[in-house]
Motif scaffolding. Structure first.
Motif, PDB file in Angstrom:
ATOM      1  N   THR A 328     -49.818  22.088  13.935  1.00 15.26           N
ATOM      2  CA  THR A 328     -48.760  21.076  14.013  1.00 15.26           C
ATOM      3  C   THR A 328     -47.477  21.517  13.324  1.00 15.26           C
ATOM      4  O   THR A 328     -46.425  20.904  13.532  1.00 15.26           O
ATOM      5  N   ILE A 329     -47.526  22.564  12.525  1.00 11.82           N
ATOM      6  CA  ILE A 329     -46.343  23.034  11.813  1.00 11.82           C
ATOM      7  C   ILE A 329     -45.226  23.426  12.780  1.00 11.82           C
ATOM      8  O   ILE A 329     -44.036  23.344  12.448  1.00 11.82           O
ATOM      9  N   VAL A 330     -45.596  23.803  13.999  1.00 18.26           N
ATOM     10  CA  VAL A 330     -44.597  24.215  14.999  1.00 18.26           C
ATOM     11  C   VAL A 330     -43.637  23.090  15.335  1.00 18.26           C
ATOM     12  O   VAL A 330     -42.588  23.320  15.953  1.00 18.26           O
ATOM     13  N   ALA A 331     -43.934  21.879  14.928  1.00 20.20           N
ATOM     14  CA  ALA A 331     -43.053  20.729  15.168  1.00 20.20           C
ATOM     15  C   ALA A 331     -41.646  20.949  14.624  1.00 20.20           C
ATOM     16  O   ALA A 331     -40.686  20.320  15.083  1.00 20.20           O
ATOM     17  N   ILE A 332     -41.493  21.832  13.668  1.00 20.51           N
ATOM     18  CA  ILE A 332     -40.180  22.074  13.077  1.00 20.51           C
ATOM     19  C   ILE A 332     -39.251  22.832  14.027  1.00 20.51           C
ATOM     20  O   ILE A 332     -38.025  22.823  13.848  1.00 20.51           O
ATOM     21  N   GLY A 333     -39.797  23.470  15.059  1.00 17.02           N
ATOM     22  CA  GLY A 333     -39.000  24.300  15.956  1.00 17.02           C
ATOM     23  C   GLY A 333     -37.860  23.575  16.653  1.00 17.02           C
ATOM     24  O   GLY A 333     -36.689  23.971  16.533  1.00 17.02           O
ATOM     25  N   PRO A 334     -38.124  22.495  17.423  1.00 17.42           N
ATOM     26  CA  PRO A 334     -37.023  21.787  18.080  1.00 17.42           C
ATOM     27  C   PRO A 334     -35.991  21.235  17.098  1.00 17.42           C
ATOM     28  O   PRO A 334     -34.795  21.232  17.389  1.00 17.42           O
ATOM     29  N   ALA A 335     -36.446  20.781  15.937  1.00 12.61           N
ATOM     30  CA  ALA A 335     -35.519  20.226  14.951  1.00 12.61           C
ATOM     31  C   ALA A 335     -34.537  21.287  14.461  1.00 12.61           C
ATOM     32  O   ALA A 335     -33.325  21.044  14.366  1.00 12.61           O
ATOM     33  N   LEU A 336     -35.040  22.464  14.138  1.00  6.01           N
ATOM     34  CA  LEU A 336     -34.150  23.535  13.675  1.00  6.01           C
ATOM     35  C   LEU A 336     -33.242  24.022  14.802  1.00  6.01           C
ATOM     36  O   LEU A 336     -32.087  24.406  14.559  1.00  6.01           O
ATOM     37  N   GLN A 337     -33.734  23.999  16.040  1.00  6.36           N
ATOM     38  CA  GLN A 337     -32.903  24.409  17.172  1.00  6.36           C
ATOM     39  C   GLN A 337     -31.695  23.477  17.322  1.00  6.36           C
ATOM     40  O   GLN A 337     -30.558  23.928  17.492  1.00  6.36           O
ATOM     41  N   ILE A 338     -31.930  22.179  17.231  1.00  9.98           N
ATOM     42  CA  ILE A 338     -30.827  21.213  17.338  1.00  9.98           C
ATOM     43  C   ILE A 338     -29.900  21.328  16.139  1.00  9.98           C
ATOM     44  O   ILE A 338     -28.668  21.229  16.272  1.00  9.98           O
ATOM     45  N   ARG A 339     -30.449  21.538  14.961  1.00 12.15           N
ATOM     46  CA  ARG A 339     -29.617  21.701  13.769  1.00 12.15           C
ATOM     47  C   ARG A 339     -28.651  22.875  13.946  1.00 12.15           C
ATOM     48  O   ARG A 339     -27.468  22.778  13.608  1.00 12.15           O
ATOM     49  N   LEU A 340     -29.138  23.972  14.490  1.00 15.82           N
ATOM     50  CA  LEU A 340     -28.263  25.120  14.721  1.00 15.82           C
ATOM     51  C   LEU A 340     -27.185  24.810  15.749  1.00 15.82           C
ATOM     52  O   LEU A 340     -26.035  25.239  15.610  1.00 15.82           O
ATOM     53  N   MET A 341     -27.522  24.083  16.795  1.00 19.64           N
ATOM     54  CA  MET A 341     -26.502  23.687  17.772  1.00 19.64           C
ATOM     55  C   MET A 341     -25.408  22.857  17.110  1.00 19.64           C
ATOM     56  O   MET A 341     -24.222  22.975  17.449  1.00 19.64           O
ATOM     57  N   ASP A 342     -25.795  22.020  16.166  1.00 22.70           N
ATOM     58  CA  ASP A 342     -24.837  21.132  15.514  1.00 22.70           C
ATOM     59  C   ASP A 342     -23.922  21.847  14.528  1.00 22.70           C
ATOM     60  O   ASP A 342     -22.821  21.369  14.251  1.00 22.70           O
ATOM     61  N   VAL A 343     -24.369  22.956  13.976  1.00 17.69           N
ATOM     62  CA  VAL A 343     -23.569  23.607  12.925  1.00 17.69           C
ATOM     63  C   VAL A 343     -22.945  24.926  13.366  1.00 17.69           C
ATOM     64  O   VAL A 343     -22.258  25.572  12.579  1.00 17.69           O
ATOM     65  N   ALA A 344     -23.137  25.322  14.630  1.00 16.34           N
ATOM     66  CA  ALA A 344     -22.720  26.655  15.067  1.00 16.34           C
ATOM     67  C   ALA A 344     -21.309  26.717  15.635  1.00 16.34           C
ATOM     68  O   ALA A 344     -20.826  27.799  15.949  1.00 16.34           O
ATOM     69  N   GLY A 345     -20.634  25.568  15.808  1.00 20.56           N
ATOM     70  CA  GLY A 345     -19.301  25.602  16.392  1.00 20.56           C
ATOM     71  C   GLY A 345     -19.336  26.116  17.812  1.00 20.56           C
ATOM     72  O   GLY A 345     -20.153  25.693  18.626  1.00 20.56           O
ATOM     73  N   GLU A 346     -18.443  27.058  18.143  1.00 17.86           N
ATOM     74  CA  GLU A 346     -18.362  27.587  19.503  1.00 17.86           C
ATOM     75  C   GLU A 346     -19.372  28.699  19.768  1.00 17.86           C
ATOM     76  O   GLU A 346     -19.525  29.131  20.905  1.00 17.86           O
ATOM     77  N   ALA A 347     -20.052  29.166  18.749  1.00 16.78           N
ATOM     78  CA  ALA A 347     -20.972  30.301  18.898  1.00 16.78           C
ATOM     79  C   ALA A 347     -22.375  29.819  19.255  1.00 16.78           C
ATOM     80  O   ALA A 347     -23.363  30.149  18.595  1.00 16.78           O
ATOM     81  N   GLN A 348     -22.477  29.041  20.330  1.00 14.52           N
ATOM     82  CA  GLN A 348     -23.730  28.398  20.668  1.00 14.52           C
ATOM     83  C   GLN A 348     -24.820  29.379  21.107  1.00 14.52           C
ATOM     84  O   GLN A 348     -25.973  29.247  20.714  1.00 14.52           O
ATOM     85  N   THR A 349     -24.481  30.360  21.902  1.00 10.92           N
ATOM     86  CA  THR A 349     -25.502  31.271  22.425  1.00 10.92           C
ATOM     87  C   THR A 349     -26.151  32.074  21.309  1.00 10.92           C
ATOM     88  O   THR A 349     -27.380  32.176  21.227  1.00 10.92           O
ATOM     89  N   LEU A 350     -25.329  32.645  20.445  1.00  9.46           N
ATOM     90  CA  LEU A 350     -25.872  33.444  19.349  1.00  9.46           C
ATOM     91  C   LEU A 350     -26.696  32.586  18.404  1.00  9.46           C
ATOM     92  O   LEU A 350     -27.800  32.970  18.011  1.00  9.46           O
ATOM     93  N   ALA A 351     -26.174  31.418  18.034  1.00 11.84           N
ATOM     94  CA  ALA A 351     -26.898  30.566  17.092  1.00 11.84           C
ATOM     95  C   ALA A 351     -28.232  30.124  17.662  1.00 11.84           C
ATOM     96  O   ALA A 351     -29.257  30.126  16.964  1.00 11.84           O
TER      97      ALA A 351
END
Length: 413
Positions: A328-351
């Motif tokens: 169940t620890i894998v549950a953190i994956g989608p959350a961290l993915q969205i967090r990176l989208m929110d903080v990456a600015g225009e560099a979405q692909t790399l983040a």
């Protein structure tokens, strides 16, 4: 969502999500998500199946089991290197075309893994096969997020990740069983075939969207100047490593400590998959409701279930139940993915791609530290202590991220 200086500008909000008017119809979205999920299934099966076949690979290649664990680390290193490199180089590509190219390379790499003759060439094959992994998942997450309204982004990303988690429930046990019957290399041939299927489905079902002409390596690399990007990656690279420390050596641990039969190993792997599927579905829903609290809560949960494994491992049924919880620890994956989208600015692909670099750094770190403690004579259950320490490390990075965000919000109030 916690407001930070990285996610308060209009450009980030515009790039991080698609409005419902931009989204395709529901049928098209579902078919596209299914195609992306099959890709996740292929990658998940290819990444995790070797963990259930380590003793077989070690025996055939004439190496120790901890040395065979380096095949896991080599794949993970390929993800770490390939994700930022391919994300930067492919930023201007139409996303469907990039997905097709990445999955083609992945399929070829697995077919190569099925036929290369020795340990050295296998290490190289696993390294190169890992190259497209992070960028595929990162781009697939961006495509998925743009198929749905903003408030359902984590659930859409979770559906892509569902392919990976379903792989641990269905793909890995089946591939492991085939590997035991027909030889461990045959498992990689199966993964290559699933990769070919993914190419066909992505070509048919994922909508074509023109590439971003304004994208550039410099713009993508701008993500690396953002503190919250680094902190989010640190949470994944450290906090997620504990799961791999335990699961990388789950077969010998269950055989030598819990004293289960070899025939029971596919059942244990399936339990891990059940935990991953359930955790992924629940975690993505929680992340859409309260992103940062979900990340912190899941790190604390990781510390609990990994530390518990030290005590449950000698008891077959308790250990098996604990393996489910570790999944169940894998549950953190989608959350961290969205967090990176929110903080990456225009560099979405790399983040987005770097999220999976972080996870595979966790894979490499966990497998390596687990092997170190085992080789040092601390026993198979020592991987549980390694997992506990890594989860606590992830919590410390999370605390720094949260504190930094709150200080900036307070300063602006």
């Amino acid at each position: 969502m916690v407001v930070t200086p990285d996610n308060t500008n209009d450009t980030t909000d515009r790039l991080a999500s698609a409005t419902s008017t931009d989204a395709p119809d529901r049928t098209t979205a579902r078919k596209a998500l299914l195609a992306l999920g099959v890709g996740g299934f292929a990658i998940g099966t290819g990444e995790f199946v070797i963990m259930g076949l380590l003793p077989d690979a070690a025996r055939d290649l004439g190496i120790s089991i901890p040395e065979a664990g380096h095949l896991i680390s080599a794949y993970a290193l390929g993800v770490v290197i390939g994700a930022p490199l391919l994300a930067v180089l492919g930023a201007r590509w139409p996303r469907r075309n990039l997905l097709l190219a990445l999955m083609t390379v992945f399929a070829i790499g697995n077919f190569a893994s099925a036929v290369v003759p020795d340990y050295g060439s296998m290490l190289i094959a696993r390294l190169l096969t890992g190259f497209p992994h992070g960028t595929f998942f990162g781009v697939a997450a961006l495509v998925a997020a743009n198929l749905v309204p903003r408030h359902a982004r984590a659930q859409a990303v979770g559906l892509v990740m569902l392919g990976l988690t379903t792989a641990t429930l269905i793909g890995v046990p089946i591939a492991a069983a085939i590997g035991q019957w027909l030889g461990w290399r045959s498992a990689f041939a199966l993964v290559g075939a699933i990769g070919v299927l993914t190419v066909v489905l992505v070509w048919r079902w994922v909508p074509f969207v023109a590439g971003d002409r304004l994208a550039s390596p410099l713009r993508e690399l701008s993500a690396l100047a953002r503190k919250q990007v680094w902190l989010t990656l640190g949470i994944g690279a450290i906090g997620f490593g504990g799961m791999f420390a335990v699961f990388s050596y789950i077969k010998p641990t269950m055989l030598e400590v819990a004293h289960v039969s070899v025939d029971s190993i596919p059942f244990v792997l399936a339990l891990f998959g059940v935990g991953m599927v359930g955790g992924n579905l629940i975690g993505s829903r929680l992340a859409d409701k309260a992103l940062m609290p979900t990340i912190g809560g899941l790190l604390a949960w990781s510390a609990l279930v990994l530390g518990l494994f030290v005590y449950t491992a000698p008891h077959a049924w308790l250990a098996s139940a604990n393996v489910l919880l570790i999944g169940t620890i894998v549950a953190i994956g989608p959350a961290l993915q969205i967090r990176l989208m929110d903080v990456a600015g225009e560099a979405q692909t790399l983040a987005a791609a770097l999220n999976h670099s972080a996870f595979n750094m966790a894979n490499a770190l966990g497998a390596w530290l687990g092997g170190v403690t085992i080789s040092a004579g601390y026993g198979w259950t020592s991987t549980g202590w390694v997992g506990l320490v890594l989860a606590i490390g992830g919590l410390l990075v999370y605390a720094v991220s949260l504190s930094s965000s709150r200080r900036i919000v307070a300063a602006r109030a």
